[in-house]
Design a protein around this motif. Structure first.
Motif, PDB file in Angstrom:
ATOM      1  N   TRP A 120      -7.416   7.948  -2.255  1.00  0.00           N
ATOM      2  CA  TRP A 120      -7.205   9.198  -1.529  1.00  0.00           C
ATOM      3  C   TRP A 120      -5.849   9.212  -0.846  1.00  0.00           C
ATOM      4  O   TRP A 120      -5.717   9.612   0.307  1.00  0.00           O
ATOM      5  CB  TRP A 120      -8.311   9.428  -0.499  1.00  0.00           C
ATOM      6  N   THR A 121      -4.833   8.769  -1.565  1.00  0.00           N
ATOM      7  CA  THR A 121      -3.499   8.640  -0.983  1.00  0.00           C
ATOM      8  C   THR A 121      -3.003   9.898  -0.280  1.00  0.00           C
ATOM      9  O   THR A 121      -2.534   9.820   0.868  1.00  0.00           O
ATOM     10  CB  THR A 121      -2.494   8.208  -2.064  1.00  0.00           C
ATOM     11  N   SER A 138       0.838  -1.194   0.000  1.00  0.00           N
ATOM     12  CA  SER A 138       0.000   0.000   0.000  1.00  0.00           C
ATOM     13  C   SER A 138       0.873   1.245   0.000  1.00  0.00           C
ATOM     14  O   SER A 138       1.817   1.357   0.783  1.00  0.00           O
ATOM     15  CB  SER A 138      -0.907   0.003   1.228  1.00  0.00           C
ATOM     16  N   ARG A 142      -5.078  10.428   2.980  1.00  0.00           N
ATOM     17  CA  ARG A 142      -4.860   9.312   3.908  1.00  0.00           C
ATOM     18  C   ARG A 142      -3.480   9.405   4.536  1.00  0.00           C
ATOM     19  O   ARG A 142      -3.301   9.141   5.725  1.00  0.00           O
ATOM     20  CB  ARG A 142      -5.023   7.973   3.182  1.00  0.00           C
ATOM     21  N   LEU A 143      -2.506   9.774   3.738  1.00  0.00           N
ATOM     22  CA  LEU A 143      -1.143   9.889   4.248  1.00  0.00           C
ATOM     23  C   LEU A 143      -1.056  11.000   5.292  1.00  0.00           C
ATOM     24  O   LEU A 143      -0.362  10.863   6.308  1.00  0.00           O
ATOM     25  CB  LEU A 143      -0.185  10.160   3.092  1.00  0.00           C
ATOM     26  N   SER A 144      -1.779  12.100   5.072  1.00  0.00           N
ATOM     27  CA  SER A 144      -1.724  13.214   6.021  1.00  0.00           C
ATOM     28  C   SER A 144      -2.365  12.853   7.355  1.00  0.00           C
ATOM     29  O   SER A 144      -2.051  13.463   8.380  1.00  0.00           O
ATOM     30  CB  SER A 144      -2.412  14.448   5.428  1.00  0.00           C
ATOM     31  N   THR A 159       0.068   4.341   0.916  1.00  0.00           N
ATOM     32  CA  THR A 159      -0.086   5.100   2.160  1.00  0.00           C
ATOM     33  C   THR A 159       0.686   4.467   3.301  1.00  0.00           C
ATOM     34  O   THR A 159       1.479   5.127   3.982  1.00  0.00           O
ATOM     35  CB  THR A 159      -1.572   5.213   2.547  1.00  0.00           C
ATOM     36  N   GLU A 160       0.464   3.171   3.524  1.00  0.00           N
ATOM     37  CA  GLU A 160       1.097   2.506   4.648  1.00  0.00           C
ATOM     38  C   GLU A 160       2.603   2.415   4.468  1.00  0.00           C
ATOM     39  O   GLU A 160       3.369   2.601   5.424  1.00  0.00           O
ATOM     40  CB  GLU A 160       0.505   1.104   4.828  1.00  0.00           C
ATOM     41  N   ARG A 207      -2.236   9.644   8.496  1.00  0.00           N
ATOM     42  CA  ARG A 207      -1.488   8.480   8.992  1.00  0.00           C
ATOM     43  C   ARG A 207      -0.078   8.835   9.452  1.00  0.00           C
ATOM     44  O   ARG A 207       0.427   8.278  10.436  1.00  0.00           O
ATOM     45  CB  ARG A 207      -1.423   7.430   7.867  1.00  0.00           C
ATOM     46  N   ALA A 215       4.137   5.910   5.045  1.00  0.00           N
ATOM     47  CA  ALA A 215       3.989   6.284   6.455  1.00  0.00           C
ATOM     48  C   ALA A 215       4.961   5.509   7.334  1.00  0.00           C
ATOM     49  O   ALA A 215       5.567   6.072   8.253  1.00  0.00           O
ATOM     50  CB  ALA A 215       2.552   6.052   6.907  1.00  0.00           C
TER      51      ALA A 215
END
Length: 289
Positions: free
Chosen positions: A108-109, A76, A112-114, A78-79, A116, A82
């Motif tokens: 929504w990367t 992923s 979502r990153l903001s 995002t994960e 996470r 992060a």
């Protein structure tokens, strides 16, 4: 040493983020970790490694001696980013303004990153060019923008530009008690918001008296007020309650409304480590109740 994690995939937006990262790294001792996240089902590793090599060559050409680490990760986006940025000072990614549908398709990367990442997440639009405009910070009614203000002071100091603090307000709707409308005194509402903005200005003047400060009190939504200055800002800073993308959609998120329409880099700044966000404090209170 500042550690920046740059999400890079070779797209035009990623190239702009790469350029922004190089400009920031030129300020002082910095380490840049360039992260490319590929699908675990991708068998051909060569294209990804080639993109990483291009990013490294760009950074070393601009800044000889810069410490650069390359990471090709599977999973992923995002994960993966992060986790790579667990102890980083900043995360940088590129975005394509005006394409929220494309972002939705990708999960929504950016947003979502903001929510996470532990570090500020700076999202640089494709086509970004460096300028000398003020750093603009959205000032909230609560403490959620304190870290963004502090970050803005550091940015303005480092780049030699002024700091613009923007606070917006809307007249609350009348409430009803036993069928009688209870109205709010407009003058009192304006004065409350003026005090909020003044407190933010005083915070800056106390901590960094040499930084030029501009303040703007605007009757409009927070997102609309900030977008008024996006084209005249070198960076737009927003605090966060870290509610998450879904909760932000339901409750209204300034970052969601601003990100795809701003033509300058937008940075979402979380509470400082050790400082609990409003939502975390609320959850803790509910657990004790």
């Amino acid at each position: 040493m500042e550690r920046i994690v740059l999400g890079y995939d070779g797209s035009p937006a990623a190239v702009s983020a790469l350029s922004w990262t190089a400009a920031r790294a030129a300020r002082g001792t910095t380490r840049v970790d360039v992260v490319l996240v590929a699908s675990p089902f991708t068998r051909d590793r060569a294209p990804g490694l080639e993109r990483l090599g291009e990013a490294e060559a760009f950074l070393r050409d601009r800044l000889p001696g810069l410490e650069v680490e390359l990471h090709r990760l599977d999973g992923s986006v995002t994960e993966s980013i992060a986790e790579a940025a667990e102890d980083a000072d900043m995360v940088v990614i590129g975005i394509h303004p005006g394409h929220p549908i494309r972002a939705a398709a990708a999960g929504w990367t950016p947003l979502r990153l903001s929510t996470r990442a532990n570090a500020p997440v700076c999202m640089v639009p494709a086509g970004w060019t460096e300028g000398g405009d003020p750093v603009t910070v959205g000032v909230a009614d609560d403490s959620s923008s304190n870290s963004a203000i502090d970050f803005g002071v550091a940015e303005a100091t480092a780049t030699g530009v002024s700091l613009r603090l923007v606070h917006s307000w809307l007249m609350p709707s009348p409430t009803f008690d036993y069928g009688t409308a209870i109205t709010v005194d407009p003058a009192a509402v304006i004065e409350d918001h003026r005090r909020t903005l003044s407190a933010a200005v005083e915070r800056v003047l106390r901590d960094a008296p040499s930084v030029p400060v501009e303040s703007e009190l605007i009757r409009d939504s927070r997102s609309a007020a900030l977008l008024r200055f996006a084209s005249r800002s070198s960076l737009l800073l927003i605090g966060t309650h870290r509610r998450g993308v879904l909760a932000g959609t339901l409750l209204g998120s300034v970052a969601q409304e601003v990100l795809w329409r701003a033509d300058c880099p937008v940075c979402v700044v979380p509470p400082q480590r050790g400082e609990k966000s409003v939502s975390e404090l609320t959850n803790a209170a509910e657990e004790l109740a």
